[in-house]
Design an enzyme around this catalytic site. Structure first.
Site, PDB file in Angstrom:
ATOM      1  N   ASP A 162      -6.749   4.298  -4.918  1.00 57.90           N
ATOM      2  CA  ASP A 162      -7.316   4.320  -3.623  1.00 57.90           C
ATOM      3  C   ASP A 162      -8.075   5.364  -3.187  1.00 57.90           C
ATOM      4  O   ASP A 162      -8.335   6.372  -4.242  1.00 57.90           O
ATOM      5  CB  ASP A 162      -6.478   3.845  -2.654  1.00 57.90           C
ATOM      6  CG  ASP A 162      -6.981   3.320  -1.149  1.00 57.90           C
ATOM      7  OD1 ASP A 162      -7.740   2.460  -1.246  1.00 57.90           O
ATOM      8  OD2 ASP A 162      -6.762   4.051  -0.282  1.00 57.90           O
ATOM      9  N   LYS A 198       1.058  -1.202  -0.072  1.00 61.67           N
ATOM     10  CA  LYS A 198       0.029  -0.085  -0.006  1.00 61.67           C
ATOM     11  C   LYS A 198       0.857   1.030  -0.076  1.00 61.67           C
ATOM     12  O   LYS A 198       2.136   1.153   0.390  1.00 61.67           O
ATOM     13  CB  LYS A 198      -0.883  -0.098   1.330  1.00 61.67           C
ATOM     14  CG  LYS A 198      -1.943   0.946   1.153  1.00 61.67           C
ATOM     15  CD  LYS A 198      -3.245   0.352   0.478  1.00 61.67           C
ATOM     16  CE  LYS A 198      -4.468   1.125   0.254  1.00 61.67           C
ATOM     17  NZ  LYS A 198      -5.661   0.321  -0.408  1.00 61.67           N
TER      18      LYS A 198
HETATM   19  P1  NAD Z   1     -13.102   7.831  -2.631  1.00 62.79           P
HETATM   20  O1  NAD Z   1     -12.302   8.612  -2.535  1.00 62.79           O
HETATM   21  O2  NAD Z   1     -13.767   7.571  -4.213  1.00 62.79           O
HETATM   22  O3  NAD Z   1     -14.501   7.989  -1.998  1.00 62.79           O
HETATM   23  C1  NAD Z   1     -14.200   8.121  -0.558  1.00 62.79           C
HETATM   24  C2  NAD Z   1     -15.651   8.600   0.031  1.00 62.79           C
HETATM   25  O4  NAD Z   1     -15.617   8.700   1.437  1.00 62.79           O
HETATM   26  C3  NAD Z   1     -16.277   9.974  -0.489  1.00 62.79           C
HETATM   27  O5  NAD Z   1     -17.614   9.735  -0.538  1.00 62.79           O
HETATM   28  C4  NAD Z   1     -16.008  10.973   0.769  1.00 62.79           C
HETATM   29  O6  NAD Z   1     -16.930  11.891   0.726  1.00 62.79           O
HETATM   30  C5  NAD Z   1     -16.192   9.865   1.880  1.00 62.79           C
HETATM   31  N1  NAD Z   1     -15.854  10.378   2.916  1.00 62.79           N
HETATM   32  C6  NAD Z   1     -14.382  10.846   2.967  1.00 62.79           C
HETATM   33  N2  NAD Z   1     -14.457  11.173   4.488  1.00 62.79           N
HETATM   34  C7  NAD Z   1     -15.671  11.132   5.020  1.00 62.79           C
HETATM   35  C8  NAD Z   1     -16.117  11.367   6.620  1.00 62.79           C
HETATM   36  N3  NAD Z   1     -15.587  12.096   7.389  1.00 62.79           N
HETATM   37  N4  NAD Z   1     -17.554  11.054   6.744  1.00 62.79           N
HETATM   38  C9  NAD Z   1     -18.028  10.493   5.684  1.00 62.79           C
HETATM   39  N5  NAD Z   1     -17.732  10.240   4.511  1.00 62.79           N
HETATM   40  C10 NAD Z   1     -16.594  10.559   4.252  1.00 62.79           C
HETATM   41  O7  NAD Z   1     -12.720   6.374  -2.224  1.00 62.79           O
HETATM   42  P2  NAD Z   1     -13.080   4.827  -2.691  1.00 62.79           P
HETATM   43  O8  NAD Z   1     -12.106   4.484  -3.604  1.00 62.79           O
HETATM   44  O9  NAD Z   1     -14.330   4.905  -2.823  1.00 62.79           O
HETATM   45  O10 NAD Z   1     -12.864   4.154  -1.349  1.00 62.79           O
HETATM   46  C11 NAD Z   1     -13.478   3.928  -0.203  1.00 62.79           C
HETATM   47  C12 NAD Z   1     -13.059   2.985   0.674  1.00 62.79           C
HETATM   48  O11 NAD Z   1     -12.893   1.699  -0.059  1.00 62.79           O
HETATM   49  C13 NAD Z   1     -11.469   3.017   1.146  1.00 62.79           C
HETATM   50  O12 NAD Z   1     -11.586   2.389   2.503  1.00 62.79           O
HETATM   51  C14 NAD Z   1     -10.793   2.497   0.192  1.00 62.79           C
HETATM   52  O13 NAD Z   1      -9.477   1.876   0.895  1.00 62.79           O
HETATM   53  C15 NAD Z   1     -11.572   0.865  -0.108  1.00 62.79           C
HETATM   54  N6  NAD Z   1     -11.402   0.354  -1.135  1.00 62.79           N
HETATM   55  C16 NAD Z   1     -11.321   0.925  -2.655  1.00 62.79           C
HETATM   56  C17 NAD Z   1     -11.234   0.318  -3.517  1.00 62.79           C
HETATM   57  C18 NAD Z   1     -11.104   0.929  -4.843  1.00 62.79           C
HETATM   58  O14 NAD Z   1     -11.083   0.111  -5.811  1.00 62.79           O
HETATM   59  N7  NAD Z   1     -11.366   2.151  -5.109  1.00 62.79           N
HETATM   60  C19 NAD Z   1     -10.721  -0.912  -3.535  1.00 62.79           C
HETATM   61  C20 NAD Z   1     -10.737  -1.476  -2.157  1.00 62.79           C
HETATM   62  C21 NAD Z   1     -11.217  -1.071  -1.059  1.00 62.79           C
END
Ligand code: NAD
Length: 453
Positions: free
Chosen positions: A179, A139
């Site tokens: 991410d 990561k």
């Molecule tokens: P992203 O940046 O696209 O979205 C993040 C979301 O979280 C946004 O809607 C944002 O407004 C919200 N957020 C941030 N701070 C917040 C708060 N304090 N209160 C409420 N909402 C809040 O990120 P993503 O890619 O969708 O990733 C989200 C999660 O999924 C993370 O934990 C990431 O590690 C995990 N993840 C993502 C992927 C991927 O392919 N993108 C794969 C596996 C895991």
């Protein structure tokens, strides 16, 4: 195969049968890790060590997994639009590569720190093993607020970070991906920078240095939605056992970025009703259903869910307290504290985000009989399609969207069944079962490979 049982069954499991010298505390003491209960890395390693002991991993295998193989920290200057330079801090943590090249996302966020990145690298090791893709876990991240950076500043941060870690990554060694705070465009800048730094005759082969690229330049069809799609496949596999009909269910989303947004659209397409969404700008609610397509347009235009006209604004507590069949946390780590867990009124907590609850929050959810579908299972769709992208790049072919979905479904369904089997075999909760199912494979490989020299 009626495998899913209630969490209350699972929490009666006695790990006390383990000999004291095998408890995680012994490994912590041996490695001189001073356990901090609020440290995400310590929490994660502790859970993984418990599972490693349940599946009978040897002492040397446990201590290998208890620390990342490599922790890289870099500082690099970036020219800002106003002509001055800012110094940025970046990380790349490579946890374990017993199963294949290191693989893991890059996060751009103000709260990025070494221990959280270490924890997320451990979870990548677990995830890749659970879905049986031949990658290890890593990561990375840069401590910055991408919302505060202009497009040109964001590009320069990306390029400088890539160059700062370029000697420690590689298309067959460590392969980043998007991410939180990063996306396909950032991956394209990353891949271009790495290519420019490579010998001319190798440049086309270096496209595999990252996955999650734009489809027009080496990306895979289906990668953008892959994490949400994988989560939906897990729900389709698991919910019937819990008596929940997807086409008639209600759900809420914490986070409406890549994972939350796609999960919302795909579940809506199956007939489920999205009744509430919360993000960093606020929470919205509509019992009659929120259209995720319209909401996605609103979020693209305004940056968050707040102010969406087809729903009413509600407070955080009200959001958590809404009665739904499934709550999908898809925002950041550690958001569900015990106080929030007490409020949650969902039957199933399907983890789109990594480690969305604290261990104490987890305990409350379990005590209240809320079924937790763990992150390493639910959100493994992203890395699975990243693997497909890497394979397509390596063999210069393109798969159709249908082929990607079909293969993704197979990996996700088998991972769900592996987890269910481990739950029964070891009589543990779902999170521990997902780690056990992942670790069984790593143990087998270490038993075969041994430890050099
Ligand atoms: P992203 O940046 O696209 O979205 C993040 C979301 O979280 C946004 O809607 C944002 O407004 C919200 N957020 C941030 N701070 C917040 C708060 N304090 N209160 C409420 N909402 C809040 O990120 P993503 O890619 O969708 O990733 C989200 C999660 O999924 C993370 O934990 C990431 O590690 C995990 N993840 C993502 C992927 C991927 O392919 N993108 C794969 C596996 C895991």
């Amino acid at each position: 195969m009626p495998i899913i049982r209630t969490m209350s069954d699972a929490i009666t499991t006695e790990h006390a049968a383990l000999a004291p010298q095998h408890l995680p505390a012994a490994v912590f003491a041996e490695l001189e890790i001073v356990r901090d209960p609020d440290n995400l890395f310590h929490q994660t390693i502790e859970q993984v060590l418990v599972a490693s002991q349940i599946v009978g991993m040897r002492h040397h295998q446990q201590i290998i997994l208890a620390q990342p193989a490599n922790e890289i920290m870099v500082h690099f200057p970036v020219l800002m639009d106003d002509g001055h330079h800012d110094l940025f801090k970046g990380y790349r943590v490579q946890h374990n590569n017993a199963l294949g090249p290191y693989k893991g996302g890059i996060r751009f966020h103000p709260d990025v720190n070494l221990d959280d990145i270490k924890a997320l690298a451990v979870l990548m090791t677990m995830k890749c093993s659970l879905v049986r893709v031949p990658f290890g876990g890593s990561k990375g991240g840069v401590k910055c607020d991408p919302r505060e950076l202009s497009v040109t500043e964001l590009m320069r941060v990306t390029r400088r970070f890539c160059s700062a870690i370029s000697n420690q990554i590689g298309p067959d060694y460590d392969i980043p991906a998007p991410d939180v705070g990063t996306n396909a465009r950032i991956m394209a800048w990353f891949a271009d920078t790495y290519a420019q730094m490579s010998p001319e005759h190798e440049r086309h082969d270096t496209i595999r240095i990252v996955t999650g690229k734009p489809v027009d330049w080496g990306g895979s069809l289906g990668r953008e939605k892959a994490t949400g799609q994988g989560l939906v496949y897990i729900l389709q596999e698991m919910l019937p056992e819990l008596g929940i009909d997807i086409s008639a269910m209600t759900f809420s989303l914490l986070g409406f970025g890549n994972v939350g947004g796609w999960t919302g659209r795909l579940l809506n397409g199956l007939g489920a009703t999205l009744v509430a969404v919360a993000d960093h700008t606020g929470a919205i609610h509509n019992d009659g259903g929120i259209d995720p397509e319209l909401l996605a347009e609103h979020v693209t235009e305004t940056g968050g869910v707040s102010g969406f006209r087809e729903a009413e604004m509600i407070g955080q507590d009200e959001f958590y307290g809404l009665e739904v069949d499934v709550l999908v946390p898809a925002a950041l780590e550690q958001m569900i504290t015990p106080e929030k867990a007490e409020l949650i009124n969902a039957k199933v907590f399907a983890e789109g985000a990594n480690a969305p609850s604290t261990p104490e929050g987890d305990a409350v959810l379990m005590r209240r009989g809320i079924e937790i579908l763990p992150a390493v299972l639910c959100n493994a769709g992203g890395v699975t399609v990243s693997y497909f992208e890497w394979v397509q790049n390596k063999s210069s072919v393109s798969w159709s969207a249908e082929e990607v979905d079909e293969r993704l479904k197979m990996h996700m369904v088998l991972a769900a069944r592996r987890t269910n089997l481990a739950r029964v075999k070891y009589d543990v909760d779902m999170r521990t079962a997902s780690y056990c199912a992942a670790l069984e494979q790593i143990r087998k490989v270490y038993d075969l490979r041994g430890v050099f020299p």
